[in-house]
Write a protein that holds these residues in place. Structure first.
Motif, PDB file in Angstrom:
ATOM      1  N   MET A  21       0.842  -1.204   0.000  1.00 10.09           N
ATOM      2  CA  MET A  21       0.000   0.000   0.000  1.00 10.09           C
ATOM      3  C   MET A  21       0.875   1.252   0.000  1.00 10.09           C
ATOM      4  O   MET A  21       1.833   1.348   0.765  1.00 10.09           O
ATOM      5  CB  MET A  21      -0.923   0.007   1.229  1.00 10.09           C
ATOM      6  N   ALA A  22       0.531   2.192  -0.854  1.00 10.08           N
ATOM      7  CA  ALA A  22       1.276   3.446  -0.940  1.00 10.08           C
ATOM      8  C   ALA A  22       0.557   4.520  -0.122  1.00 10.08           C
ATOM      9  O   ALA A  22      -0.633   4.416   0.167  1.00 10.08           O
ATOM     10  CB  ALA A  22       1.387   3.895  -2.395  1.00 10.08           C
ATOM     11  N   GLU A  23       1.319   5.569   0.224  1.00 14.27           N
ATOM     12  CA  GLU A  23       0.742   6.669   1.009  1.00 14.27           C
ATOM     13  C   GLU A  23       1.386   7.981   0.595  1.00 14.27           C
ATOM     14  O   GLU A  23       2.591   8.051   0.342  1.00 14.27           O
ATOM     15  CB  GLU A  23       0.942   6.440   2.502  1.00 14.27           C
ATOM     16  N   ARG A  24       0.567   9.024   0.502  1.00 15.78           N
ATOM     17  CA  ARG A  24       1.053  10.385   0.225  1.00 15.78           C
ATOM     18  C   ARG A  24       0.540  11.312   1.312  1.00 15.78           C
ATOM     19  O   ARG A  24      -0.621  11.229   1.724  1.00 15.78           O
ATOM     20  CB  ARG A  24       0.554  10.872  -1.132  1.00 15.78           C
ATOM     21  N   LEU A  25       1.421  12.207   1.795  1.00 19.34           N
ATOM     22  CA  LEU A  25       1.045  13.216   2.778  1.00 19.34           C
ATOM     23  C   LEU A  25       0.976  14.567   2.089  1.00 19.34           C
ATOM     24  O   LEU A  25       1.926  14.979   1.413  1.00 19.34           O
ATOM     25  CB  LEU A  25       2.066  13.269   3.920  1.00 19.34           C
ATOM     26  N   ILE A  26      -0.157  15.233   2.236  1.00 19.57           N
ATOM     27  CA  ILE A  26      -0.335  16.562   1.642  1.00 19.57           C
ATOM     28  C   ILE A  26      -0.557  17.547   2.771  1.00 19.57           C
ATOM     29  O   ILE A  26      -1.508  17.421   3.554  1.00 19.57           O
ATOM     30  CB  ILE A  26      -1.535  16.582   0.671  1.00 19.57           C
ATOM     31  N   SER A  27       0.335  18.512   2.885  1.00 21.13           N
ATOM     32  CA  SER A  27       0.255  19.513   3.951  1.00 21.13           C
ATOM     33  C   SER A  27      -0.634  20.673   3.505  1.00 21.13           C
ATOM     34  O   SER A  27      -0.423  21.254   2.434  1.00 21.13           O
ATOM     35  CB  SER A  27       1.647  20.027   4.299  1.00 21.13           C
ATOM     36  N   ILE A  28      -1.634  21.008   4.334  1.00 17.48           N
ATOM     37  CA  ILE A  28      -2.566  22.105   4.030  1.00 17.48           C
ATOM     38  C   ILE A  28      -2.633  22.984   5.282  1.00 17.48           C
ATOM     39  O   ILE A  28      -3.321  22.653   6.252  1.00 17.48           O
ATOM     40  CB  ILE A  28      -3.960  21.579   3.663  1.00 17.48           C
ATOM     41  N   GLN A  29      -1.918  24.090   5.282  1.00 14.52           N
ATOM     42  CA  GLN A  29      -1.813  24.928   6.472  1.00 14.52           C
ATOM     43  C   GLN A  29      -2.972  25.891   6.633  1.00 14.52           C
ATOM     44  O   GLN A  29      -3.271  26.321   7.750  1.00 14.52           O
ATOM     45  CB  GLN A  29      -0.482  25.695   6.447  1.00 14.52           C
ATOM     46  N   ASP A  30      -3.632  26.238   5.543  1.00 12.35           N
ATOM     47  CA  ASP A  30      -4.770  27.151   5.621  1.00 12.35           C
ATOM     48  C   ASP A  30      -6.022  26.367   6.019  1.00 12.35           C
ATOM     49  O   ASP A  30      -6.515  25.522   5.260  1.00 12.35           O
ATOM     50  CB  ASP A  30      -4.977  27.833   4.261  1.00 12.35           C
ATOM     51  N   THR A  31      -6.533  26.654   7.209  1.00 10.70           N
ATOM     52  CA  THR A  31      -7.687  25.910   7.733  1.00 10.70           C
ATOM     53  C   THR A  31      -8.919  26.071   6.861  1.00 10.70           C
ATOM     54  O   THR A  31      -9.662  25.100   6.616  1.00 10.70           O
ATOM     55  CB  THR A  31      -8.011  26.377   9.163  1.00 10.70           C
ATOM     56  N   ASN A  32      -9.158  27.277   6.377  1.00  9.86           N
ATOM     57  CA  ASN A  32     -10.345  27.525   5.536  1.00  9.86           C
ATOM     58  C   ASN A  32     -10.274  26.736   4.233  1.00  9.86           C
ATOM     59  O   ASN A  32     -11.278  26.179   3.776  1.00  9.86           O
ATOM     60  CB  ASN A  32     -10.488  29.023   5.246  1.00  9.86           C
ATOM     61  N   GLN A  33      -9.068  26.703   3.642  1.00 10.82           N
ATOM     62  CA  GLN A  33      -8.898  25.930   2.418  1.00 10.82           C
ATOM     63  C   GLN A  33      -9.129  24.439   2.677  1.00 10.82           C
ATOM     64  O   GLN A  33      -9.752  23.742   1.870  1.00 10.82           O
ATOM     65  CB  GLN A  33      -7.501  26.155   1.829  1.00 10.82           C
ATOM     66  N   PHE A  34      -8.629  23.967   3.805  1.00 11.61           N
ATOM     67  CA  PHE A  34      -8.786  22.559   4.167  1.00 11.61           C
ATOM     68  C   PHE A  34     -10.272  22.214   4.316  1.00 11.61           C
ATOM     69  O   PHE A  34     -10.751  21.194   3.819  1.00 11.61           O
ATOM     70  CB  PHE A  34      -8.044  22.271   5.477  1.00 11.61           C
ATOM     71  N   GLN A  35     -11.019  23.090   4.985  1.00 17.43           N
ATOM     72  CA  GLN A  35     -12.441  22.850   5.186  1.00 17.43           C
ATOM     73  C   GLN A  35     -13.198  22.858   3.864  1.00 17.43           C
ATOM     74  O   GLN A  35     -14.098  22.038   3.638  1.00 17.43           O
ATOM     75  CB  GLN A  35     -13.014  23.903   6.139  1.00 17.43           C
ATOM     76  N   THR A  36     -12.822  23.794   2.991  1.00 10.02           N
ATOM     77  CA  THR A  36     -13.476  23.864   1.683  1.00 10.02           C
ATOM     78  C   THR A  36     -13.189  22.616   0.863  1.00 10.02           C
ATOM     79  O   THR A  36     -14.063  22.080   0.185  1.00 10.02           O
ATOM     80  CB  THR A  36     -13.022  25.110   0.905  1.00 10.02           C
ATOM     81  N   LEU A  37     -11.945  22.150   0.925  1.00  3.13           N
ATOM     82  CA  LEU A  37     -11.570  20.936   0.200  1.00  3.13           C
ATOM     83  C   LEU A  37     -12.382  19.740   0.687  1.00  3.13           C
ATOM     84  O   LEU A  37     -12.883  18.950  -0.124  1.00  3.13           O
ATOM     85  CB  LEU A  37     -10.081  20.655   0.375  1.00  3.13           C
ATOM     86  N   CYS A  38     -12.504  19.606   1.993  1.00  2.00           N
ATOM     87  CA  CYS A  38     -13.230  18.463   2.557  1.00  2.00           C
ATOM     88  C   CYS A  38     -14.722  18.523   2.234  1.00  2.00           C
ATOM     89  O   CYS A  38     -15.332  17.509   1.906  1.00  2.00           O
ATOM     90  CB  CYS A  38     -13.034  18.402   4.067  1.00  2.00           C
ATOM     91  N   GLY A  39     -15.303  19.732   2.300  1.00  2.00           N
ATOM     92  CA  GLY A  39     -16.732  19.867   2.064  1.00  2.00           C
ATOM     93  C   GLY A  39     -17.538  19.497   3.295  1.00  2.00           C
ATOM     94  O   GLY A  39     -17.005  19.016   4.297  1.00  2.00           O
ATOM     95  N   SER A  40     -18.828  19.718   3.198  1.00  2.00           N
ATOM     96  CA  SER A  40     -19.724  19.405   4.302  1.00  2.00           C
ATOM     97  C   SER A  40     -19.729  17.899   4.564  1.00  2.00           C
ATOM     98  O   SER A  40     -19.986  17.103   3.651  1.00  2.00           O
ATOM     99  CB  SER A  40     -21.144  19.893   3.974  1.00  2.00           C
ATOM    100  N   PHE A  41     -19.430  17.520   5.828  1.00  2.00           N
ATOM    101  CA  PHE A  41     -19.371  16.107   6.216  1.00  2.00           C
ATOM    102  C   PHE A  41     -18.406  15.308   5.317  1.00  2.00           C
ATOM    103  O   PHE A  41     -18.651  14.146   5.003  1.00  2.00           O
ATOM    104  CB  PHE A  41     -20.762  15.468   6.188  1.00  2.00           C
ATOM    105  N   ASP A  42     -17.336  15.985   4.873  1.00  2.00           N
ATOM    106  CA  ASP A  42     -16.292  15.350   4.042  1.00  2.00           C
ATOM    107  C   ASP A  42     -16.833  14.813   2.715  1.00  2.00           C
ATOM    108  O   ASP A  42     -16.284  13.867   2.134  1.00  2.00           O
ATOM    109  CB  ASP A  42     -15.618  14.199   4.803  1.00  2.00           C
ATOM    110  N   GLU A  43     -17.888  15.457   2.188  1.00  2.00           N
ATOM    111  CA  GLU A  43     -18.507  14.943   0.969  1.00  2.00           C
ATOM    112  C   GLU A  43     -17.571  15.015  -0.235  1.00  2.00           C
ATOM    113  O   GLU A  43     -17.607  14.133  -1.113  1.00  2.00           O
ATOM    114  CB  GLU A  43     -19.804  15.709   0.654  1.00  2.00           C
ATOM    115  N   ASN A  44     -16.699  16.034  -0.276  1.00  2.00           N
ATOM    116  CA  ASN A  44     -15.776  16.143  -1.405  1.00  2.00           C
ATOM    117  C   ASN A  44     -14.713  15.050  -1.363  1.00  2.00           C
ATOM    118  O   ASN A  44     -14.354  14.455  -2.392  1.00  2.00           O
ATOM    119  CB  ASN A  44     -15.104  17.517  -1.411  1.00  2.00           C
ATOM    120  N   LEU A  45     -14.208  14.782  -0.158  1.00  2.00           N
ATOM    121  CA  LEU A  45     -13.212  13.718  -0.026  1.00  2.00           C
ATOM    122  C   LEU A  45     -13.816  12.354  -0.365  1.00  2.00           C
ATOM    123  O   LEU A  45     -13.141  11.503  -0.962  1.00  2.00           O
ATOM    124  CB  LEU A  45     -12.653  13.695   1.398  1.00  2.00           C
ATOM    125  N   LYS A  46     -15.075  12.156  -0.003  1.00  2.00           N
ATOM    126  CA  LYS A  46     -15.737  10.886  -0.306  1.00  2.00           C
ATOM    127  C   LYS A  46     -15.855  10.673  -1.814  1.00  2.00           C
ATOM    128  O   LYS A  46     -15.713   9.553  -2.311  1.00  2.00           O
ATOM    129  CB  LYS A  46     -17.119  10.850   0.350  1.00  2.00           C
TER     130      LYS A  46
END
Length: 369
Positions: free
Chosen positions: A1-26
């Motif tokens: 299994m491979a793994e990548r770490l992506i650093s996101i220091q801006d909290t607002n950007q991180f929240q926008t990326l994830c979306g409501s209830f992490d819907e974007n990540l899903k």
């Protein structure tokens, strides 16, 4: 299994990326069959090596969009993923530039959302005649209207002309009720909607009365020379070769043309009697006619239309429906069945009621040419 770490220091950007209830990540997890874990300021992407790299590329592109102030929607996620999968992620940087086409009446900026839309808008700005081909929902008509409004506001043209083939085989609108505006309104509603949003209803009506905006069926373009105008021909896939030649030769000094269409759309005329359909098809440039054995014989019609890939049905049943209640009732039942087909567009072909059948009418028109 491979793994990548992506650093996101801006909290607002991180929240926008994830979306409501992490819907974007899903959505990204489903797309690439990976697992995404949020830990503090890091996003861990785990899974198969190749899929992890693609998912990380999509995340990076989405973060760039967020930093540029662009909204993240399910559509934009799928689009970015498609571009990353195709190895075209670098082209997404073009969308970071200010690409405001024009402002709506409410002051909202109209932006391009894809690289294809950006290229389309540039082509309109740089060329006299542009053909915009694409399926429904790709923004080809909306952006053409936006570019027309921009040119009008900048005084690059004196008027906007909107046209669309209302019906084929002569576009005889004389037997529909109302004046010219009433007759063409249903066919040009998509163009109206864009102008209402860009100009506002009051300004649109004012320009219409002054003649600065003209809305007319394609048949009314014949014999004219259109100078200093921005002309949009919509639904061009429904024109004949002769109609297209006629339209293109209307171009005058200082004018631009945008021709939009969807070559994936397929129209079928619906009538009764195979012989009638064969005759009508011959005189309508080999248009597709689907023929019923009688007005009540519509069993299997839905399956036939779907198997042919038909996206638009134009009813061309005999005119005795106007005087025979039994025929009228049978046709209404047939319409109900056809309209159950998902994604189908249904309209009615009209002609001089002095001719009972569509074949009789088309034959009479051919005899007078």
């Amino acid at each position: 299994m491979a793994e990548r770490l992506i650093s996101i220091q801006d909290t607002n950007q991180f929240q926008t990326l994830c979306g409501s209830f992490d819907e974007n990540l899903k959505l990204l997890e489903q797309r690439y069959h990976v697992r995404m874990i949020c830990r503090g300021e890091e996003l861990r992407v785990q899974g198969d090596g190749a899929q992890v790299e693609l998912a990380a590329g999509a995340v990076t592109a989405l973060l760039q969009m967020i930093s540029n102030g662009q909204a993240i929607t399910p559509q934009s996620i799928h689009y970015v993923s498609d571009m990353v999968d195709a190895g075209s992620a670098g082209q997404l940087a073009e969308l970071a530039d200010d690409d405001t086409v024009c402002l709506t009446a409410a002051g909202k900026p109209v932006h391009t959302r894809t690289v294809g839309q950006r290229s389309y808008v540039r082509a309109i700005a740089e060329n006299t005649i542009v053909f915009g081909l694409g399926p429904a929902g790709t923004g080809k008509t909306y952006l053409a209207v936006a570019m027309a409004v921009r040119a009008f506001r900048r005084h690059e043209v004196n008027r906007i002309i909107l046209t669309r083939p209302a019906v084929e085989a002569g576009e005889k609108l004389g037997f529909l009720p109302g004046d010219l505006q009433d007759k063409v309104d249903p066919y040009l509603r998509p163009l109206y909607d864009g102008l209402f949003e860009m100009l506002g209803a009051e300004a649109f009506q004012r320009h219409l009365e002054r003649g600065s905006i003209e809305v007319a069926p394609l048949a009314y373009m014949r014999g004219r020379t259109l100078d200093n105008a921005f002309i949009i021909l919509d639904e061009a896939q429904n024109t004949t070769g002769e109609q297209m030649k006629m339209f293109l030769t209307r171009l005058g000094d200082g004018s631009r043309m945008v021709i939009t269409g969807d070559t994936t759309q397929k129209r079928a005329y619906l009538t009764e009697g195979p012989l009638k359909g064969d005759i009508a098809s011959y005189f309508a440039n080999n248009a597709l006619f689907v023929c019923l054995g009688g007005v009540n014989a519509h069993k299997g019609l839905r399956e036939t239309l779907q198997s042919l890939g038909v996206t638009e049905v134009m009813e061309a049943m005999d005119m005795d429906q106007m005087t025979n209640p039994n025929v009228r009732s049978a046709i209404l039942a047939m319409r109900k069945e056809v309209r159950k087909i998902p994604g189908i567009r249904y309209s009615k072909y009209t002609w001089n009621p002095a001719y009972k059948g569509v074949d009789d009418y088309l034959l009479s028109q051919a005899a007078t040419m």
